[in-house]
Design a protein around this motif. Structure first.
Motif, mmCIF file in Angstrom:
data_model
loop_
_atom_site.group_PDB
_atom_site.id
_atom_site.type_symbol
_atom_site.label_atom_id
_atom_site.label_comp_id
_atom_site.label_asym_id
_atom_site.label_seq_id
_atom_site.Cartn_x
_atom_site.Cartn_y
_atom_site.Cartn_z
ATOM 1 N N SER A 1 -5.619 21.062 42.123
ATOM 2 C CA SER A 1 -4.453 21.081 41.235
ATOM 3 C C SER A 1 -3.319 20.299 41.894
ATOM 4 N N ARG A 2 -2.858 19.276 41.189
ATOM 5 C CA ARG A 2 -1.791 18.430 41.720
ATOM 6 C C ARG A 2 -0.578 18.467 40.802
ATOM 7 N N SER A 3 0.588 18.323 41.420
ATOM 8 C CA SER A 3 1.820 18.210 40.625
ATOM 9 C C SER A 3 1.716 17.002 39.707
ATOM 10 N N TYR A 4 2.264 17.150 38.537
ATOM 11 C CA TYR A 4 2.079 16.137 37.492
ATOM 12 C C TYR A 4 3.445 15.849 36.868
ATOM 13 N N ILE A 5 3.779 14.578 36.749
ATOM 14 C CA ILE A 5 5.052 14.183 36.134
ATOM 15 C C ILE A 5 4.775 13.736 34.700
ATOM 16 N N PRO A 6 5.121 14.540 33.716
ATOM 17 C CA PRO A 6 4.806 14.197 32.322
ATOM 18 C C PRO A 6 5.801 13.197 31.734
ATOM 19 N N LYS A 7 5.309 12.375 30.811
ATOM 20 C CA LYS A 7 6.212 11.481 30.077
ATOM 21 C C LYS A 7 7.050 12.273 29.083
ATOM 22 N N PHE A 8 6.436 13.355 28.557
ATOM 23 C CA PHE A 8 7.120 14.188 27.564
ATOM 24 C C PHE A 8 7.084 15.639 28.033
ATOM 25 N N PRO A 9 7.966 16.005 28.968
ATOM 26 C CA PRO A 9 7.973 17.400 29.440
ATOM 27 C C PRO A 9 8.404 18.347 28.327
ATOM 28 N N ASN A 10 7.647 19.418 28.145
ATOM 29 C CA ASN A 10 7.990 20.418 27.144
ATOM 30 C C ASN A 10 7.278 21.710 27.486
ATOM 31 N N MET A 11 7.641 22.777 26.808
ATOM 32 C CA MET A 11 7.065 24.090 27.071
ATOM 33 C C MET A 11 6.309 24.593 25.851
ATOM 34 N N GLN A 12 5.627 25.701 26.047
ATOM 35 C CA GLN A 12 4.838 26.328 24.992
ATOM 36 C C GLN A 12 5.699 26.672 23.785
ATOM 37 N N LYS B 1 3.189 20.211 23.239
ATOM 38 C CA LYS B 1 3.097 18.772 23.024
ATOM 39 C C LYS B 1 2.362 18.113 24.205
ATOM 40 N N ASN B 2 1.484 17.178 23.890
ATOM 41 C CA ASN B 2 0.767 16.438 24.930
ATOM 42 C C ASN B 2 1.768 15.779 25.876
ATOM 43 N N PHE B 3 1.551 15.960 27.173
ATOM 44 C CA PHE B 3 2.508 15.469 28.157
ATOM 45 C C PHE B 3 2.582 13.948 28.202
ATOM 46 N N ASP B 4 1.547 13.258 27.707
ATOM 47 C CA ASP B 4 1.524 11.797 27.752
ATOM 48 C C ASP B 4 1.824 11.147 26.409
ATOM 49 N N THR B 5 1.375 11.788 25.305
ATOM 50 C CA THR B 5 1.498 11.153 23.988
ATOM 51 C C THR B 5 2.487 11.845 23.064
ATOM 52 N N ASN B 6 2.900 13.067 23.418
ATOM 53 C CA ASN B 6 3.806 13.872 22.595
ATOM 54 C C ASN B 6 3.134 14.386 21.319
ATOM 55 N N ALA B 7 1.801 14.225 21.220
ATOM 56 C CA ALA B 7 1.077 14.766 20.065
ATOM 57 C C ALA B 7 0.867 16.269 20.248
ATOM 58 N N LYS B 8 0.685 16.965 19.140
ATOM 59 C CA LYS B 8 0.503 18.414 19.176
ATOM 60 C C LYS B 8 -0.850 18.767 19.787
ATOM 61 N N GLU B 9 -0.860 19.733 20.715
ATOM 62 C CA GLU B 9 -2.089 20.221 21.340
ATOM 63 C C GLU B 9 -2.153 21.737 21.181
ATOM 64 N N TYR B 10 -3.318 22.236 20.818
ATOM 65 C CA TYR B 10 -3.495 23.689 20.766
ATOM 66 C C TYR B 10 -3.854 24.210 22.154
ATOM 67 N N LEU B 11 -3.259 25.317 22.550
ATOM 68 C CA LEU B 11 -3.453 25.866 23.883
ATOM 69 C C LEU B 11 -4.821 26.522 24.007
ATOM 70 N N GLN B 12 -5.487 26.265 25.132
ATOM 71 C CA GLN B 12 -6.742 26.953 25.437
ATOM 72 C C GLN B 12 -6.463 28.315 26.072
ATOM 73 N N GLU B 13 -5.396 28.367 26.878
ATOM 74 C CA GLU B 13 -5.007 29.616 27.530
ATOM 75 C C GLU B 13 -3.485 29.646 27.664
ATOM 76 N N TYR B 14 -2.926 30.861 27.583
ATOM 77 C CA TYR B 14 -1.513 31.026 27.914
ATOM 78 C C TYR B 14 -1.257 32.496 28.252
ATOM 79 N N GLY B 15 -0.312 32.719 29.158
ATOM 80 C CA GLY B 15 -0.012 34.091 29.572
ATOM 81 C C GLY B 15 0.807 34.087 30.841
ATOM 82 N N THR B 16 0.581 35.089 31.695
ATOM 83 C CA THR B 16 1.340 35.223 32.934
ATOM 84 C C THR B 16 0.389 35.416 34.114
ATOM 85 N N SER B 17 0.852 34.985 35.302
ATOM 86 C CA SER B 17 0.132 35.222 36.545
ATOM 87 C C SER B 17 1.084 35.887 37.525
ATOM 88 N N SER B 18 0.591 36.929 38.207
ATOM 89 C CA SER B 18 1.430 37.687 39.140
ATOM 90 C C SER B 18 0.840 37.623 40.540
#
Length: 456
Positions: free
Chosen positions: A138-149, A155-172
């Motif tokens: 896992s490497r740090s990634y600089i997106p062209k289109f930074p956005n959140m859930q 939004k796709n970090f490179d194209t800004n197109a809509k992407e459906y999430l495969q996973e989302y939640g919290t880690s402790s």
């Protein structure tokens, strides 16, 4: 390897003893402000000479590493040597996307993984993720289109197109040892959202302050690596060398498993090609006409002779015809594709019963059609209500002498307006089997090929 380790030590910022247990600790990253003692679990602040203990984590024995990896090990990735300088044990509670039996949605899941910090000789770092499924970089990634859930999409970090999430939640955080640029406490939580593009996960992580407000956002991109690739990366480390026989045995076992997966994928591919060829050949042997006769006809018409005529009343008549020779079948698994169809020029109804009969005049197969055609006049277009054909297929044993008997029922006054056509063609039952087996073996070939490619 000792020479490489010395090169790392030359770049070391600090070496000191744990203020809690006296264990020898080392800080490799100039930006590290906190160290989790891998001997006693104390978290120590390194920004002052007092090395103050600011927190006490659970004992390290409660969270042993999942495999051979430990702090201080050295590996080679991308042509550079890296050292493990930290590990965080995380537990995730998240929503995972599923698509089964035509249904889609998200379901609750929990997962546990270790996040190993790898730092290079030139102070570049990445994370080596380890869980029950294997490893990922896992490497740090600089997106062209930074956005959140946003709900269950991002939004796709490179194209800004809509992407459906495969996973989302919290880690402790469950446990921490080694170096960190920020203070880590048990229960520290990050929110994450992950989508996949070309089988590569892209992740957005956000940390919240005590008021629940986002204080930091990071983006990562992961690439899976196999156990064998991981062992090879650490092959020159003294720890791995001391366990060389054990490690190589496991790697060899994984390589053998990978070869078996490849063999299985190729096997089903060849099986798929065989059934495809068999299906094409079987199709080429079907479709030859056996019988095609139109009724009613005279006392003899083609392959049939009339054996009976019954006048039910003044309105309807029944005619019975029987084939004058056995059905010609020259292949064992041959079937007959049979259809009864009508041509009704005006209005009316008729019926036909086709029977396959054996030498004892017993019916072994039959096909019945009840046909009609009516015209209903309407205010706009006339509506035609009709049923004018039926079809089926029968399997015939070539060693038996079967004949066909057809009984038709017609209106006496409108016999000339109605015709019933019997059509019989050679089919092949094996063609259906071959088609099914070709589809099944192709699916299995694809599944095992994907499994083989994912094995690294």
């Amino acid at each position: 390897m000792n020479k490489i380790r010395e090169e790392f030590k030359k770049k070391t910022v600090k070496q000191f003893k744990c203020s809690n247990c006296g264990g020898e600790l080392t800080v490799m990253n100039k930006r590290s402000n906190f160290v989790g003692c891998n001997y006693c679990g104390a978290v120590i602040e390194t920004t002052s000479d007092t090395y103050r203990v600011i927190n006490q984590l659970q004992p390290p024995n409660n969270f042993p590493p999942k495999s051979f990896l430990t702090l201080g090990m050295i590996a080679q990735f991308d042509g550079k040597h890296h050292m493990i300088i930290g590990r965080t044990r995380w537990q995730s509670n998240y929503q995972e996307y599923y698509a089964e039996d035509g249904e889609t949605g998200y379901e609750n899941e929990t997962w546990e993984y270790d996040e190993w910090v790898m730092i290079s000789e030139d102070a570049q770092y990445f994370y080596l993720i380890e869980d029950e499924d294997g490893y990922a970089i896992s490497r740090s990634y600089i997106p062209k289109f930074p956005n959140m859930q946003n709900g269950n999409n991002i939004k796709n970090f490179d194209t800004n197109a809509k992407e459906y999430l495969q996973e989302y939640g919290t880690s402790s955080v469950q446990y921490f040892e080694g170096e960190s640029t920020y203070q880590i406490k048990p229960g520290d939580t990050v929110q994450f959202a992950m989508y996949e593009r070309k089988n590569k996960p892209y992740i957005c992580e956000s940390r919240l302050n005590s008021d629940g407000i986002v204080k930091e956002i990071e983006f990562f991109q992961e690439n899976s690596i196999s156990y064998a690739q991981t062992v090879r990366a650490f092959a020159d480390d003294d720890t791995v060398k001391s366990r060389q026989e054990e490690m190589q045995k496991k790697v060899g076992g994984l390589e053998d498993t990978k070869k078996r997966k490849k063999f299985t994928a190729k096997f089903f591919l060849y099986v798929s090609l065989f059934f495809l060829i068999a299906f094409i050949v079987s199709i080429g042997k079907s479709g030859n006409k056996v019988v095609e006769t139109v009724f009613p006809c005279g006392a003899g018409c083609g392959d049939f002779v009339k054996i009976d005529t019954v006048l039910k009343d003044t309105a309807r008549a029944t005619f019975v015809y029987v084939s004058n020779k056995p059905i010609a079948v020259d292949t064992k698994d041959r079937i007959l594709d049979v259809s009864l169809s009508t041509s009704i020029s005006n209005e009316g109804e008729c019926s036909a019963l086709l029977e396959i009969i054996n030498e004892k005049n017993e019916t072994v197969q039959d096909l019945f059609g009840d046909f009609h055609r009516y015209i209903e006049e309407g205010s706009e277009d006339d509506y035609v209500d009709s049923k004018e054909s039926v079809s089926d297929n029968f399997q015939i044993d070539k060693n038996a002498a079967y004949k066909m008997r057809i009984t038709i029922d017609l209106p006496v006054a409108h016999q000339s307006d109605m015709q019933i056509k019997l059509s019989v063609f050679n089919g092949t039952l094996m063609g259906t089997y071959f088609l099914f087996l070709w589809i099944l073996s192709t699916i299995l070939a694809l599944i095992f090929f994907i499994i083989y490619k994912k094995s690294g």
